[in-house]
Every structure is written in structure tokens, then in C-alpha cells.
Write an enzyme that holds these catalytic residues in place. Structure first.
Site, PDB file in Angstrom:
ATOM      1  N   GLY A  66       0.836  -1.197   0.000  1.00  0.00           N
ATOM      2  CA  GLY A  66       0.000   0.000   0.000  1.00  0.00           C
ATOM      3  C   GLY A  66       0.868   1.242   0.000  1.00  0.00           C
ATOM      4  O   GLY A  66       2.093   1.174   0.152  1.00  0.00           O
ATOM      5  N   LEU A  67       0.237   2.376  -0.164  1.00  0.00           N
ATOM      6  CA  LEU A  67       0.955   3.645  -0.179  1.00  0.00           C
ATOM      7  C   LEU A  67       1.645   3.918   1.146  1.00  0.00           C
ATOM      8  O   LEU A  67       1.252   3.392   2.192  1.00  0.00           O
ATOM      9  CB  LEU A  67      -0.022   4.789  -0.474  1.00  0.00           C
ATOM     10  N   SER A  68       2.667   4.758   1.116  1.00  0.00           N
ATOM     11  CA  SER A  68       3.279   5.239   2.345  1.00  0.00           C
ATOM     12  C   SER A  68       2.204   5.955   3.164  1.00  0.00           C
ATOM     13  O   SER A  68       1.443   6.769   2.642  1.00  0.00           O
ATOM     14  CB  SER A  68       4.410   6.216   2.014  1.00  0.00           C
ATOM     15  N   GLY A 109      -0.758   2.607   6.621  1.00  0.00           N
ATOM     16  CA  GLY A 109      -0.897   1.900   7.890  1.00  0.00           C
ATOM     17  C   GLY A 109      -0.341   0.487   7.881  1.00  0.00           C
ATOM     18  O   GLY A 109      -0.630  -0.296   8.790  1.00  0.00           O
ATOM     19  N   LYS A 110       0.471   0.152   6.886  1.00  0.00           N
ATOM     20  CA  LYS A 110       0.995  -1.215   6.741  1.00  0.00           C
ATOM     21  C   LYS A 110       1.760  -1.678   7.971  1.00  0.00           C
ATOM     22  O   LYS A 110       1.504  -2.766   8.507  1.00  0.00           O
ATOM     23  CB  LYS A 110       1.913  -1.295   5.521  1.00  0.00           C
ATOM     24  N   SER A 111       2.731  -0.874   8.408  1.00  0.00           N
ATOM     25  CA  SER A 111       3.587  -1.290   9.524  1.00  0.00           C
ATOM     26  C   SER A 111       2.795  -1.426  10.819  1.00  0.00           C
ATOM     27  O   SER A 111       2.993  -2.373  11.586  1.00  0.00           O
ATOM     28  CB  SER A 111       4.731  -0.286   9.710  1.00  0.00           C
ATOM     29  N   SER A 122       6.063  -1.876  -1.989  1.00  0.00           N
ATOM     30  CA  SER A 122       6.116  -2.779  -3.153  1.00  0.00           C
ATOM     31  C   SER A 122       5.177  -2.300  -4.260  1.00  0.00           C
ATOM     32  O   SER A 122       4.136  -2.902  -4.512  1.00  0.00           O
ATOM     33  CB  SER A 122       5.808  -4.221  -2.753  1.00  0.00           C
TER      34      SER A 122
END
Length: 315
Positions: A152-154, A157-159, A226
Site C-alpha cells: 500500500g501507499l506510504s 498503515g501497513k507497519s 512494493s
């Protein structure tokens, strides 16, 4: 189909790594490390290209330094294939020495080329048979290895979500590891920048590490922007069917910019940060992810619960 018959007195060579001349024929530039398909004779195999050793000035035949090949440029590169092929040098046999490269997603022919010779290392490296396999490790762990790939975009909320998922799995007694994009760039990928070429190599390395960890029986959470579909597909194809779970942490660019926790969007908009995903570098959203998380409609805790629930339903 794809096999080769020859005389016993003059068999073709067999190898999986080569030096070759490549003529680039696509509007989209060649990116070193990106996975393509190579078709030679009646055989089709996966292939990737290294950074060009040099490109050729077609007017003067001068050898020029190059990081990539653009439309109609000619360069000499190394090729790495995912399976060994029978071949002859193009100078000796055009049928077994000439090839085309095909984009894995669009199926476009992107390049044509001529094999020069096999690299010596292709003859010196062999798979070593091991007695402890993936199934044995899974049995000891109590669960099989998987790769849960959050893209997903920076600022999406991925991390945060990956961290919550790992905590929940850890509390349940699962064996896990979290590969975070920023953390990996402090070590394994500290030599890489943010050009398209470096992003491709960034994901290639992480995908290979994730594959090894999953083979050891770990549930590997990968939290990386990615941005390119081709590299995410490459990561998926490294894993057995069903053991790669793509999770699209989906948020709009406007919302990601509004959050801008690290101040990166502001720097990108002011021109201080080049090749930033979503601003001056593209993000190719997943088309059919196993899980889609809308972070504008769900809290991080709800997102983590949705992911762990899906994993429990798909052991």
C-alpha cells in the site's frame, strides 16, 4: 514441447545463466531484476536481466555505461533463468541462440536478443539435497510457513497493522517474523535508493528472504510499499500455491497525504524527495488480493482482526 533432439556427437550446451545482447523494443524501460518470460525455440522460461554491462551507440558502436535500456537501445547484459535450457551461441545456431523477452503481465514482446555464452558459474552451482524438508519443519512448528504480504501507499498503515497482526499470532503461539520496509533498508538493503531499478531489487531480495523464512516454517509478515505488480507477482510465484497472501492496505492518496506521519509527502511535493510513490513514481494497486483492508473505514485493530480471522479460516 520445449525439448531438443541432437546428435550424440554434437549436443547443445545446457545452462541457466548467460551473457547476451539485448535489443529493447518496448516503450517501458527495461528494469534490472524485473521478472520476464524468455522464449527460445519452443521453450519458455522465467528470466531476469542484470544491469547492462554497457549499451551500444548504434552510430559509433561505442560502449556506454547504462543502468537500464530504453526503447530501441541495444545493450549487453547477463541473463538468469529459472530453469536450465539447451542452447547454442547465436553465432552458431540462430534457432537455439535467439530469444525474445515477454512481459509477464501484459504478454507484450518487450525485447529480442542473442545468446553469447553460458556464464561459468551456471555450471559450478548445483542444488544440494537436504534431509530436513519444508514438511518436517512445519510438523515441528505446528503450522506451515506462509508469507503475508502487506502492500500500500506510504502512510496507509501497513507497519502498524502488520505489528498488530504479529502480536496476535505470537500470542496464539504461532512462529512469526516481521520484515518491515524501513527496517530492512538499515541492513540488507542499505545500498539501495528509490529509483525504479532499486525498488525492483529491494523487493527481489526481500521476496527471497521471505521464501527462506517461510521454508523454515515461519509465518512471515512483509510490510513493504512494493509498488509494482510484476515484483509482487514474482514474490508470489516463489511460494507454493496458497502460501502467499497478498493484503492490500488500501487508502486514498489524499488521505495518505493528510496523515503524512513522517513528513515524506510534504518533502515530495516540494521537490526535496524524488521518486516518491504516488507523487512522481507510480503505485500499481493489486487487482485481486486475497485480503483488502480499507483503512479509511477500519481501525488498525479491526484490520488486524480481519487479517488473523482470514488466516485462521485458510490454514
Amino acid at each position: 514441447r520445449g525439448d531438443v533432439l541432437s546428435t550424440a556427437a554434437s549436443p547443445p550446451e545446457v545452462a541457466d545463466q548467460f551473457e547476451a545482447t539485448v535489443v529493447w523494443m518496448d516503450d517501458e524501460a527495461m528494469l534490472p531484476g524485473r521478472p520476464y518470460l524468455l522464449k527460445i525455440g519452443t521453450r519458455t522460461v522465467g528470466a531476469s536481466i542484470t544491469e547492462p554491462k554497457y549499451k551500444v551507440n548504434v552510430n559509433t558502436l561505442e560502449h556506454l555505461a547504462a543502468k537500464r535500456l530504453e526503447l530501441n537501445e541495444i545493450g549487453v547484459c547477463n541473463l538468469s533463468l529459472d530453469a536450465a535450457i539447451a542452447f547454442d551461441a547465436y553465432a552458431e545456431n540462430r534457432d537455439l541462440g535467439g530469444f525474445i523477452l515477454i512481459d509477464r503481465i501484459s504478454n507484450r514482446t518487450v525485447a529480442a536478443g542473442m545468446l553469447h555464452f553460458a556464464l561459468r558459474r551456471s555450471q559450478n552451482i548445483h542444488w544440494q539435497a537436504l534431509d530436513i524438508d519444508r514438511a518436517a519443519r512445519a510438523a515441528q512448528m505446528g503450522h506451515g510457513g506462509k508469507v503475508v504480504w502487506l502492500t500500500g501507499l506510504s502512510g496507509a498503515g501497513k507497519s502498524t497493522i502488520a505489528n498488530l497482526v504479529e502480536k496476535k499470532l505470537y500470542a496464539e503461539g504461532r512462529h512469526t517474523y516481521l520484515l518491515d520496509g524501513d527496517n530492512v533498508r538499515h541492513g540488507l538493503n542499505k545500498d539501495l535508493g528509490f529509483t525504479d531499478e532499486d525498488r525492483v531489487e529491494n523487493i527481489r531480495r526481500v521476496a527471497e528472504v521471505a521464501k527462506l523464512m517461510a521454508d523454515a516454517g515461519l509465518i512471515v509478515l512483509v510490510s513493504f510499499i512494493s509498488p509494482f505488480r510484476a515484483e509482487r507477482r514474482m514474490a508470489r510465484e516463489l511460494m507454493p500455491e496458497g502460501d502467499f497472501i497478498e493484503v492490500h492496505i488500501d487508502t486514498s492518496l489524499a488521505e495518505a497525504e493528510r496523515r503524512d506521519v513522517k513528513g515524506l509527502y510534504a518533502k515530495a511535493r516540494s521537490g526535496q524527495l524524488k521518486n516518491f510513490t504516488g507523487i512522481d513514481s507510480p503505485y500499481e494497486a493489486p487487482e485481486n488480493p486475497e485480503i483488502r483492508i480499507d483503512t479509511q473505514a477500519m481501525t488498525p485493530a479491526q484490520a488486524a482482526e480481519a487479517i488473523t480471522t482470514w488466516l485462521e479460516a485458510h490454514p
